[in-house]
Write a protein that holds these residues in place. Sequence first.
Motif, mmCIF file in Angstrom:
data_model
loop_
_atom_site.group_PDB
_atom_site.id
_atom_site.type_symbol
_atom_site.label_atom_id
_atom_site.label_comp_id
_atom_site.label_asym_id
_atom_site.label_seq_id
_atom_site.Cartn_x
_atom_site.Cartn_y
_atom_site.Cartn_z
ATOM 1 N N SER A 116 0.844 -1.191 0.000
ATOM 2 C CA SER A 116 0.000 0.000 0.000
ATOM 3 C C SER A 116 0.880 1.243 0.000
ATOM 4 C CB SER A 116 -0.923 0.003 1.213
ATOM 5 O OG SER A 116 -1.727 -1.167 1.229
ATOM 6 N N PHE A 117 0.291 2.359 -0.418
ATOM 7 C CA PHE A 117 1.022 3.616 -0.564
ATOM 8 C C PHE A 117 0.276 4.713 0.173
ATOM 9 C CE2 PHE A 117 1.944 7.346 -3.574
ATOM 10 C CZ PHE A 117 3.148 7.664 -2.949
ATOM 11 N N GLY A 118 0.934 5.307 1.165
ATOM 12 C CA GLY A 118 0.311 6.384 1.910
ATOM 13 C C GLY A 118 0.328 6.111 3.402
ATOM 14 N N PRO A 119 0.059 7.125 4.218
ATOM 15 C CA PRO A 119 0.135 6.981 5.673
ATOM 16 C C PRO A 119 -1.041 6.210 6.264
ATOM 17 C CG PRO A 119 -0.624 9.176 5.103
ATOM 18 C CD PRO A 119 -0.271 8.507 3.808
ATOM 19 N N LEU A 120 -0.751 5.407 7.286
ATOM 20 C CA LEU A 120 -1.815 4.689 7.989
ATOM 21 C C LEU A 120 -2.735 5.657 8.737
ATOM 22 C CD1 LEU A 120 0.113 1.609 9.388
ATOM 23 C CD2 LEU A 120 -1.726 1.575 7.699
ATOM 24 N N GLY A 121 -2.282 6.882 8.972
ATOM 25 C CA GLY A 121 -3.100 7.869 9.657
ATOM 26 C C GLY A 121 -4.063 8.620 8.756
ATOM 27 N N ALA A 122 -4.132 8.237 7.473
ATOM 28 C CA ALA A 122 -5.009 8.926 6.524
ATOM 29 C C ALA A 122 -6.482 8.669 6.834
ATOM 30 C CB ALA A 122 -4.693 8.477 5.102
ATOM 31 N N ARG A 123 -7.318 9.610 6.417
ATOM 32 C CA ARG A 123 -8.767 9.451 6.591
ATOM 33 C C ARG A 123 -9.411 8.723 5.422
ATOM 34 N NH1 ARG A 123 -11.222 15.124 7.195
ATOM 35 N NH2 ARG A 123 -9.634 15.508 5.594
ATOM 36 N N LEU A 124 -8.722 8.668 4.276
ATOM 37 C CA LEU A 124 -9.287 8.063 3.077
ATOM 38 C C LEU A 124 -8.436 6.894 2.610
ATOM 39 C CD1 LEU A 124 -11.348 8.118 0.712
ATOM 40 C CD2 LEU A 124 -9.763 9.667 -0.477
ATOM 41 N N LEU A 125 -9.091 5.775 2.309
ATOM 42 C CA LEU A 125 -8.431 4.609 1.725
ATOM 43 C C LEU A 125 -9.027 4.367 0.344
ATOM 44 C CD1 LEU A 125 -6.525 2.127 2.002
ATOM 45 C CD2 LEU A 125 -8.500 0.878 2.922
ATOM 46 N N VAL A 126 -8.189 4.318 -0.679
ATOM 47 C CA VAL A 126 -8.618 4.021 -2.042
ATOM 48 C C VAL A 126 -8.281 2.560 -2.331
ATOM 49 C CG1 VAL A 126 -8.332 4.567 -4.487
ATOM 50 C CG2 VAL A 126 -8.228 6.400 -2.778
ATOM 51 N N VAL A 127 -9.272 1.816 -2.811
ATOM 52 C CA VAL A 127 -9.077 0.390 -3.066
ATOM 53 C C VAL A 127 -9.347 0.081 -4.534
ATOM 54 C CG1 VAL A 127 -9.766 -1.959 -2.436
ATOM 55 C CG2 VAL A 127 -9.793 -0.147 -0.705
ATOM 56 N N GLY A 128 -8.330 -0.414 -5.226
ATOM 57 C CA GLY A 128 -8.475 -0.841 -6.606
ATOM 58 C C GLY A 128 -8.647 -2.346 -6.694
ATOM 59 N N ASP A 146 -3.264 12.692 3.089
ATOM 60 C CA ASP A 146 -4.431 12.198 3.830
ATOM 61 C C ASP A 146 -5.138 11.088 3.060
ATOM 62 O OD1 ASP A 146 -6.070 12.139 6.044
ATOM 63 O OD2 ASP A 146 -7.369 13.772 5.382
ATOM 64 N N VAL A 147 -4.365 10.274 2.356
ATOM 65 C CA VAL A 147 -4.948 9.181 1.576
ATOM 66 C C VAL A 147 -3.948 8.025 1.524
ATOM 67 C CG1 VAL A 147 -4.059 10.113 -0.608
ATOM 68 C CG2 VAL A 147 -6.031 8.568 -0.630
ATOM 69 N N ARG A 148 -4.467 6.830 1.514
ATOM 70 C CA ARG A 148 -3.664 5.612 1.366
ATOM 71 C C ARG A 148 -4.291 4.801 0.242
ATOM 72 N NH1 ARG A 148 0.207 2.745 4.388
ATOM 73 N NH2 ARG A 148 -0.045 0.464 4.509
ATOM 74 N N ILE A 149 -3.462 4.164 -0.560
ATOM 75 C CA ILE A 149 -3.947 3.454 -1.752
ATOM 76 C C ILE A 149 -3.510 2.009 -1.693
ATOM 77 C CG2 ILE A 149 -3.936 3.408 -4.273
ATOM 78 C CD1 ILE A 149 -3.178 6.394 -4.165
ATOM 79 N N ALA A 160 -6.857 -6.265 7.439
ATOM 80 C CA ALA A 160 -5.788 -5.750 8.298
ATOM 81 C C ALA A 160 -5.477 -4.301 7.975
ATOM 82 C CB ALA A 160 -4.545 -6.617 8.134
ATOM 83 N N GLU A 161 -5.556 -3.967 6.692
ATOM 84 C CA GLU A 161 -5.308 -2.583 6.254
ATOM 85 C C GLU A 161 -6.318 -1.636 6.898
ATOM 86 O OE1 GLU A 161 -2.774 -0.214 4.037
ATOM 87 O OE2 GLU A 161 -2.809 -2.381 3.772
ATOM 88 N N ILE A 162 -7.576 -1.994 6.818
ATOM 89 C CA ILE A 162 -8.634 -1.162 7.379
ATOM 90 C C ILE A 162 -8.485 -1.050 8.893
ATOM 91 C CG2 ILE A 162 -11.130 -1.044 7.757
ATOM 92 C CD1 ILE A 162 -11.451 -2.332 4.959
ATOM 93 N N ALA A 163 -8.193 -2.172 9.539
ATOM 94 C CA ALA A 163 -8.059 -2.173 11.001
ATOM 95 C C ALA A 163 -6.866 -1.356 11.478
ATOM 96 C CB ALA A 163 -7.930 -3.613 11.499
ATOM 97 N N ALA A 164 -5.847 -1.214 10.626
ATOM 98 C CA ALA A 164 -4.615 -0.518 11.017
ATOM 99 C C ALA A 164 -4.692 0.985 10.806
ATOM 100 C CB ALA A 164 -3.432 -1.086 10.244
ATOM 101 N N MET A 165 -5.839 1.492 10.317
ATOM 102 C CA MET A 165 -5.980 2.922 10.036
ATOM 103 C C MET A 165 -6.907 3.566 11.066
ATOM 104 S SD MET A 165 -6.149 2.853 5.841
ATOM 105 C CE MET A 165 -6.014 4.650 5.714
#
Length: 214
Positions: A40-52, A102-105, A132-137
Amino acid sequence: MTACNPQAPGVDCPRCPRLVAYRLALRRDFPDWANAPVPSFGPLGARLLVVGLAPGVRGANRTGRPFTGDYAGDLLYATLIDLGLMTGVFDRRADDGLTPIDVRITNAVRCVPPENKPTGPEQVACRPFLAAEIAAMPALRGILALGRVAHEAILRTLGQPLKAHPFAHGALHPMPGGLLLGESYHCSRYNQNTGRLTNPMFREAVTRLVEAIS
């Protein structure tokens, strides 16, 4: 074989035999490519997660960064930069200096699949990494699904019924824990070339979600 990390797959993740075989073939043919599960790319502290959906063979699988090196990344990253979620200039390479704010991809499936089509079992095998990605943010407020497959992967990860949340471009779906699921048609070359997704359509869908979680 190396076992997978419970939060992110290792470079030799063995979970999907077909994807492992494809990965090894690509390593033989293109030894200077990343050819591994794309982190994944971006900080775990971001408010937005983009999922492809999954890495493209000559895009993220080559560069080692989501949506980098392929056509889809041009629209995605330009939009995220314009909305202030990233700084820098996107240049289709992992060392372009682009910085997420403020985004993680990430992708629903971390390894490149043949013909860009992961199977059902492969999607299931990779789902724990998305969970795990969602839980870690800890600050996560919104998730943007790019395409129907990513939309369904997110719903299944969150334990939500698909029928209660049908995929629709630009829709917003309240999720448990105060999360908001937004969605867009995938920003693939095909969708853009056929007019199924235009730049204004994509920007509007992303903006709507970003404003809703602000």
